[in-house]
Design a protein around this motif. Structure first.
Motif, mmCIF file in Angstrom:
data_model
loop_
_atom_site.group_PDB
_atom_site.id
_atom_site.type_symbol
_atom_site.label_atom_id
_atom_site.label_comp_id
_atom_site.label_asym_id
_atom_site.label_seq_id
_atom_site.Cartn_x
_atom_site.Cartn_y
_atom_site.Cartn_z
ATOM 1 N N ARG A 100 37.893 44.763 43.028
ATOM 2 C CA ARG A 100 38.711 43.757 42.370
ATOM 3 C C ARG A 100 38.132 42.398 42.722
ATOM 4 O O ARG A 100 37.949 42.062 43.883
ATOM 5 N N PRO A 142 37.930 38.418 43.380
ATOM 6 C CA PRO A 142 38.904 37.513 43.994
ATOM 7 C C PRO A 142 39.763 36.834 42.921
ATOM 8 O O PRO A 142 39.246 36.380 41.903
ATOM 9 N N GLY A 143 41.054 36.811 43.134
ATOM 10 C CA GLY A 143 41.967 36.156 42.205
ATOM 11 C C GLY A 143 42.317 36.980 40.980
ATOM 12 O O GLY A 143 43.113 36.537 40.150
ATOM 13 N N ALA A 144 41.715 38.150 40.828
ATOM 14 C CA ALA A 144 41.991 38.959 39.639
ATOM 15 C C ALA A 144 43.215 39.821 39.815
ATOM 16 O O ALA A 144 43.608 40.209 40.846
#
Length: 106
Positions: A102, A104-106
């Motif tokens: 994943r 970052p920030g997703a």
């Protein structure tokens, strides 16, 4: 057998040694070190610019590459970078593997 790209820059002391024994003397030394670890030198070129020396070598494993890197760097004669090289088949195999990631920030 894993393959590595080595890029090296001579220090002033290393350059003095190269001038004293010549390029063929250094090739003999590289062949000996790599061969003693069960590897081979595929290519060795001297260059000018950012790198003074470029090699492609085969070694049995990454630990052997680390051993060479530590010994060379401890000598103070060269600054080196080692990059593992992958075959097309290895990249295809890697591309086919599922990786749970994943961003970052997703």
């Amino acid at each position: 057998m894993p393959k590595f790209l080595i890029q090296a820059t001579y220090t002033p002391e290393g350059t003095k040694g190269l001038l004293k024994e010549g390029a063929s003397g250094r090739r003999d030394a590289v062949d000996r070190v790599v061969g003693d670890l069960g590897g081979t030198v595929e290519a060795m070129y001297f260059a000018f610019g950012e790198d003074d020396l470029v090699l492609i070598i085969d070694l049995p494993d990454p630990v052997s590459m680390a051993a060479v890197s530590l010994a060379v760097k401890a000598s103070g004669a060269l600054h080196t970078r080692a990059t593992p090289l992958l075959t097309l088949e290895e990249v295809d195999e890697a591309a086919g593997r599922q990786v749970a990631f994943r961003a970052p920030g997703a």
